[in-house]
Motif scaffolding. Sequence first.
Motif, PDB file in Angstrom:
ATOM      1  N   THR A  77      -1.133  -2.177 -11.223  1.00  0.00           N
ATOM      2  CA  THR A  77      -0.132  -1.934 -10.194  1.00  0.00           C
ATOM      3  C   THR A  77      -0.327  -0.542  -9.601  1.00  0.00           C
ATOM      4  N   THR A  78       0.340  -0.301  -8.479  1.00  0.00           N
ATOM      5  CA  THR A  78       0.302   1.003  -7.834  1.00  0.00           C
ATOM      6  C   THR A  78       1.640   1.260  -7.169  1.00  0.00           C
ATOM      7  N   HIS A  79       1.851   2.498  -6.790  1.00  0.00           N
ATOM      8  CA  HIS A  79       3.078   2.937  -6.138  1.00  0.00           C
ATOM      9  C   HIS A  79       2.715   4.171  -5.333  1.00  0.00           C
ATOM     10  N   VAL A  80       3.122   4.232  -4.073  1.00  0.00           N
ATOM     11  CA  VAL A  80       2.785   5.372  -3.224  1.00  0.00           C
ATOM     12  C   VAL A  80       4.064   6.025  -2.725  1.00  0.00           C
ATOM     13  N   GLY A  93       9.864  12.726   1.057  1.00  0.00           N
ATOM     14  CA  GLY A  93      10.607  12.384  -0.137  1.00  0.00           C
ATOM     15  C   GLY A  93      11.011  10.921  -0.211  1.00  0.00           C
ATOM     16  N   GLN A  94      10.115  10.041   0.292  1.00  0.00           N
ATOM     17  CA  GLN A  94      10.415   8.611   0.309  1.00  0.00           C
ATOM     18  C   GLN A  94       9.179   7.796  -0.028  1.00  0.00           C
ATOM     19  N   PRO A  95       9.375   6.519  -0.377  1.00  0.00           N
ATOM     20  CA  PRO A  95       8.216   5.637  -0.581  1.00  0.00           C
ATOM     21  C   PRO A  95       7.409   5.504   0.713  1.00  0.00           C
ATOM     22  N   ALA A  96       6.111   5.325   0.570  1.00  0.00           N
ATOM     23  CA  ALA A  96       5.213   5.166   1.717  1.00  0.00           C
ATOM     24  C   ALA A  96       5.129   3.684   2.071  1.00  0.00           C
ATOM     25  N   GLU A  97       5.937   3.265   3.021  1.00  0.00           N
ATOM     26  CA  GLU A  97       5.982   1.860   3.429  1.00  0.00           C
ATOM     27  C   GLU A  97       4.877   1.554   4.434  1.00  0.00           C
ATOM     28  N   GLY A  98       4.201   0.429   4.242  1.00  0.00           N
ATOM     29  CA  GLY A  98       3.189  -0.037   5.196  1.00  0.00           C
ATOM     30  C   GLY A  98       1.815   0.579   5.019  1.00  0.00           C
ATOM     31  N   LEU A  99       1.584   1.306   3.933  1.00  0.00           N
ATOM     32  CA  LEU A  99       0.280   1.937   3.710  1.00  0.00           C
ATOM     33  C   LEU A  99      -0.731   0.892   3.232  1.00  0.00           C
ATOM     34  N   LEU A 112       0.822  10.201  -4.940  1.00  0.00           N
ATOM     35  CA  LEU A 112       1.757  11.034  -4.191  1.00  0.00           C
ATOM     36  C   LEU A 112       0.980  11.622  -3.031  1.00  0.00           C
ATOM     37  N   ILE A 113       1.479  11.436  -1.801  1.00  0.00           N
ATOM     38  CA  ILE A 113       0.724  11.887  -0.632  1.00  0.00           C
ATOM     39  C   ILE A 113       1.556  12.788   0.270  1.00  0.00           C
ATOM     40  N   ALA A 114       0.839  13.627   1.001  1.00  0.00           N
ATOM     41  CA  ALA A 114       1.366  14.449   2.081  1.00  0.00           C
ATOM     42  C   ALA A 114       0.185  14.641   3.035  1.00  0.00           C
ATOM     43  N   ASP A 145       9.490  -0.141  -0.762  1.00  0.00           N
ATOM     44  CA  ASP A 145       9.609   0.699  -1.955  1.00  0.00           C
ATOM     45  C   ASP A 145       8.299   1.409  -2.279  1.00  0.00           C
ATOM     46  N   GLY A 146       7.303   1.308  -1.400  1.00  0.00           N
ATOM     47  CA  GLY A 146       6.005   1.940  -1.634  1.00  0.00           C
ATOM     48  C   GLY A 146       5.176   1.224  -2.682  1.00  0.00           C
ATOM     49  N   ARG A 147       5.564   0.001  -3.012  1.00  0.00           N
ATOM     50  CA  ARG A 147       4.866  -0.808  -4.016  1.00  0.00           C
ATOM     51  C   ARG A 147       4.304  -2.063  -3.355  1.00  0.00           C
ATOM     52  N   LEU A 148       3.601  -2.847  -4.122  1.00  0.00           N
ATOM     53  CA  LEU A 148       3.135  -4.144  -3.653  1.00  0.00           C
ATOM     54  C   LEU A 148       4.064  -5.211  -4.219  1.00  0.00           C
ATOM     55  N   ASP A 149       4.160  -6.331  -3.545  1.00  0.00           N
ATOM     56  CA  ASP A 149       5.066  -7.387  -3.983  1.00  0.00           C
ATOM     57  C   ASP A 149       4.613  -8.062  -5.264  1.00  0.00           C
ATOM     58  N   GLU A 150       3.353  -7.895  -5.606  1.00  0.00           N
ATOM     59  CA  GLU A 150       2.814  -8.452  -6.848  1.00  0.00           C
ATOM     60  C   GLU A 150       1.709  -7.522  -7.345  1.00  0.00           C
TER      61      GLU A 150
END
Length: 120
Positions: free
Chosen positions: A6-9, A15-21, A108-110, A46-51
């Motif tokens: 899994t991953t999470h961005v 200061g929020q999840p990266a949606e649509g990356l 974590l990105i900027a 939520d910056g995650r993948l659905d699965e």
Amino acid sequence: MTGKLTTHVLDTSIGQPAEGLRIELWKFNGITGDYEKLREERTNSDGRLDEPLLDEEMMDTGRYELLFHVAAYFHEMGVEQDEPPFLNVVPVSFGISNKHKHFHVPLLIAPGGYSTYRGS
């Protein structure tokens, strides 16, 4: 424990999840010496993948690489960037040593930097 990848961005600049990356998953082929693309996905709100990127049936030990398309994400967010952008695609190369474990690769990105670690 069931094996999965899994991953999470998180976008630390807001200061929020990266949606649509856009994220690509590649696996190293030891026979050919090349990486083979396994899948491509976009993060949800939520910056995650659905699965999971991989579940225990699809996981195998070996070398993998995640490609995070951060310049395109920041462009879509309307963030002003140099041309070419400082960060374009962030590669995270890692190994899966046990297909029965959970491997979590958060990012974590900027616009000017990133950080990653092995999560849980």
